[in-house]
Design an enzyme around this catalytic site. Structure first.
Site: not given
Ligand code: GUN
Length: 278
Positions: A52, A96, A119
């Protein structure tokens, strides 16, 4: 020989389009910053987070990395999220998953501002998706839609079967397919006759988290098969939820693992980061 859907190529196209957009925003004096938080050092998470950060660098997005120790408390993590929510320099916030067991994942997701939830996991964004309002969409299912569209695979009117009902993939996937006018069926571990259902699919999307579960017996001749799974087999080789070699001669198009859905998730995360700055 089926069409092999090249997620690496398509994700690079998307990232290059985003790179141009980010350069234009920079000319207007707008910078984009993504905060990436990892708690603990799960090796798979470290790889994902690293990818990422690399994608941010490629596109020209600033990344602000928080590598927090395993012992970080829920209160400490919530405090960092609160600071980032209130920091106008930060456009996107990503924690995460999974977080360590002593931290309540749901509480963490709820704490992220829905306006910075790149997200697409916050209940407000999930709710917006379900009623067709604009908001952040979960990256993996959004990536699957892009894979299909950019491979010229028609979704409208097709029988789509999604295997798996997770909040991150299966459920949002089914909503996105519905928005594209597909007829959608969701299957899961309690589905009575799974093969009978999956064999109806013109487009079969598999996200069950079991290596090589879907064999040719589950697939209709000429179906499009999208494999969301990623596993390491006994020889340390990557494989998906679909037995690729077994279904290969039966399908009209298929995503490989690696190089199918995986790279698309990151491309769509980058897309959400750009959206967060607009
Ligand atoms: N863990 C596995 N997939 C994801 C994802 O898409 N986002 C986050 N934040 N964590 C994950």
């Amino acid at each position: 020989m089926p069409q092999i859907i090249d997620g690496k190529l398509i994700s690079t196209q998307i990232k290059d389009e985003l790179k141009e957009k980010v350069a234009k925003l920079k000319e207007e004096g707008k910078e984009i910053t993504l905060a990436v938080i990892q708690v603990g050092n799960d090796p798979a998470s470290t790889v994902y987070v690293g990818n990422k950060k690399k994608a941010c660098e490629y596109i020209g997005i600033n990344s602000l990395a928080y590598e927090l120790p395993e012992e970080t408390t829920e209160a400490q993590l919530l405090e960092i999220i609160d600071e980032l929510n209130n920091n106008d320099m930060v456009n996107g916030i990503l924690v995460q998953l999974p977080v360590p067991k002593h931290i309540n994942e749901e509480k963490i997701i709820d704490a992220i501002s829905p306006l910075k939830d790149v997200d697409g996991f916050h209940p407000q964004n999930v709710g917006k998706l379900s009623i067709g309002q604009k908001g952040f969409v979960s990256c993996t299912p959004a990536g699957v839609i892009q894979l299909l569209k950019r491979s010229n695979i028609d979704i409208d009117g097709k029988e789509c079967v999604v295997v798996g009902r997770s909040n991150i993939v299966g459920k949002p996937m089914s909503v996105l397919l519905l928005q594209e006018n597909a007829t959608v069926t969701i299957c899961h571990s309690h589905t009575a006759d799974l093969k009978e259902v999956t064999k109806r699919a013109d487009i079969l999307i598999v996200a069950i988290g079991q290596p090589k579960f879907i064999t040719s017996e589950y697939v209709k001749e000429g179906a499009v098969v999208i494999d969301v799974g990623i596993h390491r087999n006994e020889n340390n080789k990557l494989c998906g939820d679909v037995d690729y070699d077994d279904v290969f001669d039966k399908v009209s198009a298929i995503t490989p693992v690696p190089g199918g859905v995986g790279p698309m998730t990151i491309a769509m995360l980058m897309n959400n980061c750009v959206e967060s700055a607009l």
